[in-house]
Structure formats: structure tokens, C-alpha cells
Design a protein around this motif. Structure first.
Motif, PDB file in Angstrom:
ATOM      1  N   GLN A  22     -30.167  33.120  79.180  1.00 44.72           N
ATOM      2  CA  GLN A  22     -31.468  32.538  79.487  1.00 44.72           C
ATOM      3  C   GLN A  22     -32.462  32.891  78.392  1.00 44.72           C
ATOM      4  OE1 GLN A  22     -33.104  34.034  83.124  1.00 44.72           O
ATOM      5  NE2 GLN A  22     -34.686  32.486  83.215  1.00 44.72           N
ATOM      6  N   ILE A  23     -33.269  31.913  77.987  1.00 49.63           N
ATOM      7  CA  ILE A  23     -34.345  32.120  77.020  1.00 49.63           C
ATOM      8  C   ILE A  23     -35.652  31.814  77.729  1.00 49.63           C
ATOM      9  CG2 ILE A  23     -35.403  31.292  74.888  1.00 49.63           C
ATOM     10  CD1 ILE A  23     -32.640  30.530  73.902  1.00 49.63           C
ATOM     11  N   PHE A  24     -36.637  32.700  77.572  1.00 50.46           N
ATOM     12  CA  PHE A  24     -37.954  32.461  78.153  1.00 50.46           C
ATOM     13  C   PHE A  24     -39.016  32.933  77.176  1.00 50.46           C
ATOM     14  CE2 PHE A  24     -35.987  36.263  79.738  1.00 50.46           C
ATOM     15  CZ  PHE A  24     -36.935  37.263  79.571  1.00 50.46           C
ATOM     16  N   GLU A  25     -40.127  32.213  77.162  1.00 51.54           N
ATOM     17  CA  GLU A  25     -41.207  32.498  76.220  1.00 51.54           C
ATOM     18  C   GLU A  25     -42.191  33.495  76.809  1.00 51.54           C
ATOM     19  OE1 GLU A  25     -41.054  31.553  73.136  1.00 51.54           O
ATOM     20  OE2 GLU A  25     -39.296  30.328  73.526  1.00 51.54           O
ATOM     21  N   LEU A  26     -42.514  34.499  76.025  1.00 52.80           N
ATOM     22  CA  LEU A  26     -43.536  35.478  76.373  1.00 52.80           C
ATOM     23  C   LEU A  26     -44.760  35.187  75.510  1.00 52.80           C
ATOM     24  CD1 LEU A  26     -41.114  38.522  76.467  1.00 52.80           C
ATOM     25  CD2 LEU A  26     -42.016  37.274  78.420  1.00 52.80           C
ATOM     26  N   LYS A  39     -33.782  41.388  76.161  1.00 51.29           N
ATOM     27  CA  LYS A  39     -34.429  41.890  74.942  1.00 51.29           C
ATOM     28  C   LYS A  39     -35.370  40.816  74.421  1.00 51.29           C
ATOM     29  CE  LYS A  39     -31.951  45.593  75.024  1.00 51.29           C
ATOM     30  NZ  LYS A  39     -32.496  46.867  75.377  1.00 51.29           N
ATOM     31  N   THR A  40     -36.218  41.192  73.463  1.00 58.07           N
ATOM     32  CA  THR A  40     -37.160  40.227  72.895  1.00 58.07           C
ATOM     33  C   THR A  40     -36.871  40.012  71.415  1.00 58.07           C
ATOM     34  OG1 THR A  40     -38.779  41.955  72.411  1.00 58.07           O
ATOM     35  CG2 THR A  40     -38.990  40.805  74.517  1.00 58.07           C
ATOM     36  N   LEU A  41     -37.229  38.817  70.944  1.00 51.00           N
ATOM     37  CA  LEU A  41     -37.062  38.432  69.554  1.00 51.00           C
ATOM     38  C   LEU A  41     -38.362  37.773  69.104  1.00 51.00           C
ATOM     39  CD1 LEU A  41     -35.035  38.126  67.174  1.00 51.00           C
ATOM     40  CD2 LEU A  41     -34.458  35.888  68.111  1.00 51.00           C
ATOM     41  N   GLY A  42     -38.863  38.190  67.952  1.00 54.82           N
ATOM     42  CA  GLY A  42     -40.104  37.630  67.419  1.00 54.82           C
ATOM     43  C   GLY A  42     -39.977  36.150  67.101  1.00 54.82           C
ATOM     44  N   ARG A  43     -41.101  35.465  67.056  1.00 59.67           N
ATOM     45  CA  ARG A  43     -41.099  34.029  66.790  1.00 59.67           C
ATOM     46  C   ARG A  43     -41.282  33.738  65.309  1.00 59.67           C
ATOM     47  NH1 ARG A  43     -45.095  32.442  71.336  1.00 59.67           N
ATOM     48  NH2 ARG A  43     -43.777  32.716  73.157  1.00 59.67           N
ATOM     49  N   HIS A  44     -40.347  34.171  64.506  1.00 53.10           N
ATOM     50  CA  HIS A  44     -40.364  33.900  63.075  1.00 53.10           C
ATOM     51  C   HIS A  44     -39.228  32.929  62.789  1.00 53.10           C
ATOM     52  CE1 HIS A  44     -42.988  37.371  62.753  1.00 53.10           C
ATOM     53  NE2 HIS A  44     -42.097  38.061  63.425  1.00 53.10           N
ATOM     54  N   SER A  45     -39.433  32.011  61.867  1.00 55.99           N
ATOM     55  CA  SER A  45     -38.367  31.048  61.572  1.00 55.99           C
ATOM     56  C   SER A  45     -37.199  31.719  60.851  1.00 55.99           C
ATOM     57  CB  SER A  45     -38.896  29.882  60.738  1.00 55.99           C
ATOM     58  OG  SER A  45     -39.422  30.351  59.525  1.00 55.99           O
ATOM     59  N   GLU A  46     -37.473  32.753  60.067  1.00 54.12           N
ATOM     60  CA  GLU A  46     -36.446  33.519  59.346  1.00 54.12           C
ATOM     61  C   GLU A  46     -36.408  34.927  59.922  1.00 54.12           C
ATOM     62  OE1 GLU A  46     -33.771  33.423  56.913  1.00 54.12           O
ATOM     63  OE2 GLU A  46     -34.411  31.376  56.991  1.00 54.12           O
ATOM     64  N   ILE A  47     -35.233  35.365  60.339  1.00 53.77           N
ATOM     65  CA  ILE A  47     -35.027  36.725  60.837  1.00 53.77           C
ATOM     66  C   ILE A  47     -34.240  37.463  59.761  1.00 53.77           C
ATOM     67  CG2 ILE A  47     -34.052  38.134  62.690  1.00 53.77           C
ATOM     68  CD1 ILE A  47     -36.211  36.255  63.707  1.00 53.77           C
ATOM     69  N   PRO A  48     -34.761  38.606  59.250  1.00 55.13           N
ATOM     70  CA  PRO A  48     -33.986  39.363  58.257  1.00 55.13           C
ATOM     71  C   PRO A  48     -32.610  39.740  58.810  1.00 55.13           C
ATOM     72  CG  PRO A  48     -36.224  40.217  58.424  1.00 55.13           C
ATOM     73  CD  PRO A  48     -36.047  39.224  59.541  1.00 55.13           C
ATOM     74  N   ASP A  49     -31.603  39.755  57.944  1.00 55.68           N
ATOM     75  CA  ASP A  49     -30.235  40.038  58.385  1.00 55.68           C
ATOM     76  C   ASP A  49     -30.119  41.365  59.111  1.00 55.68           C
ATOM     77  OD1 ASP A  49     -29.350  37.625  57.408  1.00 55.68           O
ATOM     78  OD2 ASP A  49     -28.629  38.455  55.513  1.00 55.68           O
TER      79      ASP A  49
END
Length: 69
Positions: A22-26, A39-49
């Protein structure tokens, strides 16, 4: 690594193992739930490896050690 590729890879593995995905926006991040792990993931188009690998490692309890390789 592109953000959408990170999410696609995680979604594919979760579905393959029969786990809920499931994906949900905070407010400033995107929440991602696989099974019982959220867990959370930032809203950047590029995620560093390095950041993508750390994000994948957080789901090792649900998906197994080294699932992203």
C-alpha cells in the motif's frame, strides 16, 4: 535511482511473495506499507542509490535478507 523504480521494485517483490502493498501520501513524504512494515520515502524524483538500498533493507524482515539483489 528513479523514485518510481524504487516503488515498482518493492511492489513487484511484495506481490510475488503474496504480501499486502500500500502507498499513501503524507504531508511531505510517501508512506509505503508492505505486510506489517510501514516506512516513509521522500518525494524526490531521484533517490540516491545508498538511500534506496537503506530503504530496501528496512523491509528485510518482511521480504527476506537481500531480496533487492
Amino acid at each position: 535511482m528513479k523514485r518510481r523504480h524504487v516503488l515498482q521494485k518493492l511492489k513487484r517483490e511484495a506481490r510475488q511473495q503474496g504480501l499486502e502493498f500500500q502507498i499513501f501520501e503524507l504531508t511531505k513524504h510517501t508512506g509505503v506499507r508492505v505486510g506489517k512494515t510501514t516506512k516513509t520515502l521522500g518525494r524526490h524524483s531521484e533517490i540516491p542509490d545508498g538511500t534506496a538500498l537503506k530503504f530496501f533493507e528496512q523491509y528485510s524482515d518482511e521480504l527476506g535478507k537481500g531480496w533487492w539483489r
